[in-house]
Design a protein around this motif. Structure first.
Motif, PDB file in Angstrom:
ATOM      1  N   ARG A 259      -8.505 -26.699 -66.671  1.00 58.84           N
ATOM      2  CA  ARG A 259      -8.669 -25.351 -67.060  1.00 58.84           C
ATOM      3  C   ARG A 259     -10.196 -24.782 -66.367  1.00 58.84           C
ATOM      4  O   ARG A 259     -10.645 -25.754 -65.697  1.00 58.84           O
ATOM      5  CB  ARG A 259      -9.041 -25.146 -68.689  1.00 58.84           C
ATOM      6  N   ASP A 260     -10.279 -23.553 -66.650  1.00 61.41           N
ATOM      7  CA  ASP A 260     -11.716 -23.105 -65.958  1.00 61.41           C
ATOM      8  C   ASP A 260     -12.907 -23.472 -66.884  1.00 61.41           C
ATOM      9  O   ASP A 260     -12.444 -24.181 -67.886  1.00 61.41           O
ATOM     10  CB  ASP A 260     -11.929 -21.648 -65.492  1.00 61.41           C
ATOM     11  N   VAL A 261     -13.982 -23.307 -66.541  1.00 63.51           N
ATOM     12  CA  VAL A 261     -15.311 -24.112 -67.130  1.00 63.51           C
ATOM     13  C   VAL A 261     -15.368 -23.220 -68.619  1.00 63.51           C
ATOM     14  O   VAL A 261     -15.462 -24.183 -69.776  1.00 63.51           O
ATOM     15  CB  VAL A 261     -16.439 -23.578 -66.622  1.00 63.51           C
ATOM     16  N   GLU A 262     -15.079 -22.107 -68.769  1.00 61.88           N
ATOM     17  CA  GLU A 262     -15.113 -21.499 -70.258  1.00 61.88           C
ATOM     18  C   GLU A 262     -14.012 -21.917 -71.271  1.00 61.88           C
ATOM     19  O   GLU A 262     -14.319 -22.225 -72.213  1.00 61.88           O
ATOM     20  CB  GLU A 262     -15.034 -19.909 -69.883  1.00 61.88           C
TER      21      GLU A 262
ATOM     22  N   GLY B 289     -14.600 -24.434 -74.384  1.00 58.44           N
ATOM     23  CA  GLY B 289     -14.240 -23.942 -75.208  1.00 58.44           C
ATOM     24  C   GLY B 289     -13.151 -24.800 -76.186  1.00 58.44           C
ATOM     25  O   GLY B 289     -13.355 -25.024 -77.427  1.00 58.44           O
ATOM     26  N   TYR B 290     -12.304 -25.503 -75.370  1.00 61.15           N
ATOM     27  CA  TYR B 290     -11.408 -26.301 -75.991  1.00 61.15           C
ATOM     28  C   TYR B 290     -12.124 -27.649 -76.484  1.00 61.15           C
ATOM     29  O   TYR B 290     -11.844 -27.936 -77.688  1.00 61.15           O
ATOM     30  CB  TYR B 290     -10.547 -26.792 -74.858  1.00 61.15           C
TER      31      TYR B 290
ATOM     32  N   SER C 286     -20.080 -16.528 -76.905  1.00 57.49           N
ATOM     33  CA  SER C 286     -18.996 -17.023 -76.272  1.00 57.49           C
ATOM     34  C   SER C 286     -19.102 -18.493 -75.511  1.00 57.49           C
ATOM     35  O   SER C 286     -20.363 -18.884 -75.347  1.00 57.49           O
ATOM     36  CB  SER C 286     -18.411 -16.149 -75.108  1.00 57.49           C
ATOM     37  N   PRO C 287     -18.123 -19.121 -75.261  1.00 54.14           N
ATOM     38  CA  PRO C 287     -18.317 -20.566 -74.619  1.00 54.14           C
ATOM     39  C   PRO C 287     -19.106 -20.406 -73.436  1.00 54.14           C
ATOM     40  O   PRO C 287     -19.980 -21.120 -72.899  1.00 54.14           O
ATOM     41  CB  PRO C 287     -17.066 -20.912 -74.334  1.00 54.14           C
ATOM     42  N   ALA C 288     -18.962 -19.371 -72.665  1.00 56.27           N
ATOM     43  CA  ALA C 288     -19.664 -18.914 -71.485  1.00 56.27           C
ATOM     44  C   ALA C 288     -21.175 -18.809 -71.542  1.00 56.27           C
ATOM     45  O   ALA C 288     -22.005 -19.137 -70.770  1.00 56.27           O
ATOM     46  CB  ALA C 288     -19.071 -17.876 -70.480  1.00 56.27           C
TER      47      ALA C 288
END
Length: 316
Positions: A55-58, A62-63, A21-23
């Motif tokens: 947005r939040d970090v994840e 991801g964007y 995942s991005p996280a």
């Protein structure tokens, strides 16, 4: 993140499919840096980018990773412009751009994107003022620190000033020190320098040793951070705490400075005291490049001003 099982030699198995995942990508990226200070700084930078995106970090990373090359560069160029318009220095802006480039390279290695980001830096004017408050200014700040009514604060602030000036420490190097890093018998302090992953031992001059010992009498000998907040003796003084401490001491004596200004003053003082011994000053300042030390020496001697005066006398 999927765990990788160790496979016995000769055993033929299909490669596991890893779904990152991005996280996970952010965690893997940060884990690649040994220095806790670097990881902390990059985490702050990626958080600032996320706030810019809204947005939040994840979600923000991801964007970014889902954009095409030209879309990503348009976004990052807008981010750089916003930072410059907000008054950020060139060096600060460049750190933000380097953060994004580093993260995208890491994500590409992990197969999360085909993006090849080349966030452009801006020309930064480095070392505009390498003099700092000068030895006289540091002396005034020491005197101001000693006038405080709280002896615990006096001992801590004097010890910090003595180490910042006597060893030319950076703020992050100072606050990262633990009590165990200080060896009074050997008169040494073990630090992790900028860009380094292992400790190095620095010789501590006698006045600084005495100042640190005086602080330890108030601090106590429990393990942990060498310098602590006065109201939280088991916690570590933060970099922001050190910044405000030095800034406020400077203001008390009419000087605008910061911890790095004390380092500037120390390196300049070494050059003054050694008649411009570049080798000694570079070793003291722990500069990777001699050109950095040269900038200090040029500013110390005001070489450009000297040249201007020579030219001024050549014409009427």
């Amino acid at each position: 993140m999927t765990d990788l099982t160790i496979i016995e030699p000769g055993r033929a198995l299909a490669a596991p499919a890893l779904h990152i995942s991005p996280a996970d990508a952010v965690r893997l990226w940060l884990a690649g840096y040994r220095s806790a200070n670097t990881r902390r700084a990059y985490a702050i930078e990626i958080g600032a980018f996320a706030r810019f995106v809204g947005r939040d970090v994840e979600e923000a990373v991801g964007y970014l990773l889902g954009l095409s090359d030209h879309q990503a560069h348009t976004l990052v160029d807008a981010y750089r412009a916003r930072k410059l318009q907000g008054g950020c220095s060139g060096a600060t802006c460049n750190r933000s751009m380097a953060t994004l480039n580093s993260f995208v390279r890491s994500a590409r290695r992990h197969g999360l994107t085909e993006l090849r980001l080349e966030a452009q830096s801006v020309k930064a004017e480095r070392y505009r003022n390498t003099r700092g408050p000068g030895t006289g200014g540091v002396q005034k700040m020491l005197a101001a620190a000693r006038r405080h009514y709280n002896p615990r604060k006096v001992s801590r602030d004097v010890a910090m000033l003595r180490l910042l000036f006597g060893l030319g420490l950076r703020r992050a190097e100072l606050v990262a020190c633990d009590l165990a890093d200080f060896d009074a018998g050997a008169a040494t302090l073990s630090i992790v320098g900028k860009g380094e992953s292992s400790h190095r031992s620095l010789s501590v001059p006698p006045a600084a040793v005495a100042a640190v010992l005086a602080w330890i009498e108030h601090r106590g000998v429990h393990p942990g951070a060498l310098f602590t907040p006065l109201d939280r003796p088991r916690q570590r003084l933060t970099g922001n705490g050190a910044y405000h401490l030095i800034r406020d001491l400077g203001r008390q004596v009419g000087i605008q400075t910061r911890p790095h200004g004390i380092r500037h003053a120390a390196i300049t003082a070494v050059l003054d005291a050694t008649n411009g011994d570049m080798r000694k000053a570079q070793a003291f300042g722990r500069h990777a490049s001699a050109s950095t030390t040269v900038a200090y020496d040029d500013n110390r001697q005001d070489l450009s001003g000297s040249a201007a005066r020579i030219l001024d006398g050549l014409v009427e």
